[in-house]
Design a protein around this motif. Structure first.
Motif, PDB file in Angstrom:
ATOM      1  N   LEU A   4     -31.715   5.988   8.445  1.00 29.93           N
ATOM      2  CA  LEU A   4     -31.260   4.607   8.392  1.00 29.93           C
ATOM      3  C   LEU A   4     -29.781   4.557   8.741  1.00 29.93           C
ATOM      4  O   LEU A   4     -28.979   5.301   8.172  1.00 29.93           O
ATOM      5  N   GLY A   5     -29.429   3.692   9.683  1.00 32.76           N
ATOM      6  CA  GLY A   5     -28.023   3.511  10.045  1.00 32.76           C
ATOM      7  C   GLY A   5     -27.866   3.061  11.472  1.00 32.76           C
ATOM      8  O   GLY A   5     -28.721   3.320  12.312  1.00 32.76           O
ATOM      9  N   ILE A  10     -20.372   6.770  14.056  1.00 31.94           N
ATOM     10  CA  ILE A  10     -20.194   8.173  14.439  1.00 31.94           C
ATOM     11  C   ILE A  10     -20.942   9.093  13.474  1.00 31.94           C
ATOM     12  O   ILE A  10     -21.460  10.142  13.872  1.00 31.94           O
ATOM     13  N   ASN A  11     -21.043   8.698  12.202  1.00 29.78           N
ATOM     14  CA  ASN A  11     -21.743   9.540  11.233  1.00 29.78           C
ATOM     15  C   ASN A  11     -23.249   9.516  11.450  1.00 29.78           C
ATOM     16  O   ASN A  11     -23.919  10.532  11.253  1.00 29.78           O
ATOM     17  N   VAL A  12     -23.787   8.381  11.874  1.00 34.96           N
ATOM     18  CA  VAL A  12     -25.210   8.319  12.208  1.00 34.96           C
ATOM     19  C   VAL A  12     -25.467   9.149  13.467  1.00 34.96           C
ATOM     20  O   VAL A  12     -26.427   9.921  13.528  1.00 34.96           O
ATOM     21  N   GLY A  32     -27.557  -1.996   9.048  1.00 38.85           N
ATOM     22  CA  GLY A  32     -26.145  -2.315   9.219  1.00 38.85           C
ATOM     23  C   GLY A  32     -25.902  -3.146  10.455  1.00 38.85           C
ATOM     24  O   GLY A  32     -24.770  -3.463  10.789  1.00 38.85           O
ATOM     25  N   ALA A  33     -26.974  -3.509  11.129  1.00 38.72           N
ATOM     26  CA  ALA A  33     -26.879  -4.348  12.323  1.00 38.72           C
ATOM     27  C   ALA A  33     -28.015  -5.369  12.251  1.00 38.72           C
ATOM     28  O   ALA A  33     -29.127  -5.039  11.843  1.00 38.72           O
ATOM     29  N   LEU A  51     -23.439   2.692   2.374  1.00 41.35           N
ATOM     30  CA  LEU A  51     -22.943   3.289   3.611  1.00 41.35           C
ATOM     31  C   LEU A  51     -24.073   4.010   4.336  1.00 41.35           C
ATOM     32  O   LEU A  51     -25.055   4.426   3.731  1.00 41.35           O
ATOM     33  N   VAL A  52     -23.913   4.155   5.627  1.00 41.01           N
ATOM     34  CA  VAL A  52     -24.865   4.906   6.447  1.00 41.01           C
ATOM     35  C   VAL A  52     -24.209   6.208   6.867  1.00 41.01           C
ATOM     36  O   VAL A  52     -22.983   6.288   6.891  1.00 41.01           O
TER      37      VAL A  52
END
Length: 170
Positions: A4-5, A10-12, A32-33, A51-52
């Protein structure tokens, strides 16, 4: 497994790159979108930090991109990515943790100002200080690897990096 994200994170992308390196498939949902809000109670039940990324592997839920990447490497028994030997593994984890704490904090202000163009990040002195800190940290990385440019060229040979690691969204 499900990740999920939002792809712009950048972390996804780091976790998607790990999936690609391991040759693992995952279902990716763009939380998140759009309509999938990080404030949604269903998401907050998985990650109270809101957070993702968040990984769901059956009934196991994990957040934090470096922790997810470590988990995937261990799950896939990929000792080339996460060594078994204590010193070699400690070195990999040292750089992963440095990236999350030192490097990310160095560029965050200038990134928010210049890339995201956030009104809350427009202090010229803070932008300049962040850029100087980023350059100092990149010199540390260059000295340690060595040669960030050559390393980046080698990374570009990897399909997973080309798909998820470079700037931009896949």
């Amino acid at each position: 497994m499900k990740l999920l994200g939002r792809s712009a994170s950048i972390n996804v992308r780091k976790v998607l790159w790990t999936f690609a390196e391991l040759g693992l498939e995952c279902t990716h949902e763009e939380w998140g979108a759009g309509s999938l809000s990080l404030q949604d109670p269903a998401f907050r039940a998985l990650n109270p930090n809101g957070l993702v990324p968040v990984l769901q592997d059956g009934d196991f839920v994990l957040s934090e991109s470096n922790s997810i990447s470590r988990y995937l490497a261990l799950r896939g028994r990929r000792v080339d990515l996460l060594p078994e030997q204590p010193r070699a593994r400690a070195r990999v984890e040292q750089w992963m943790d440095w990236q999350a704490t030192e490097l990310n904090n160095a560029w965050r202000y200038v990134f928010m100002a210049r890339v995201r163009q956030s009104a809350a990040y427009q202090d010229p002195a803070a932008i300049e200080a962040s850029a100087r800190s980023w350059n100092r940290h990149m010199q540390i990385l260059d000295d340690a690897l060595p040669a960030v440019d050559a390393y980046y060229d080698r990374l570009n040979e990897r399909p997973g990096f080309r798909a998820f690691g470079r700037n931009g969204v896949p």
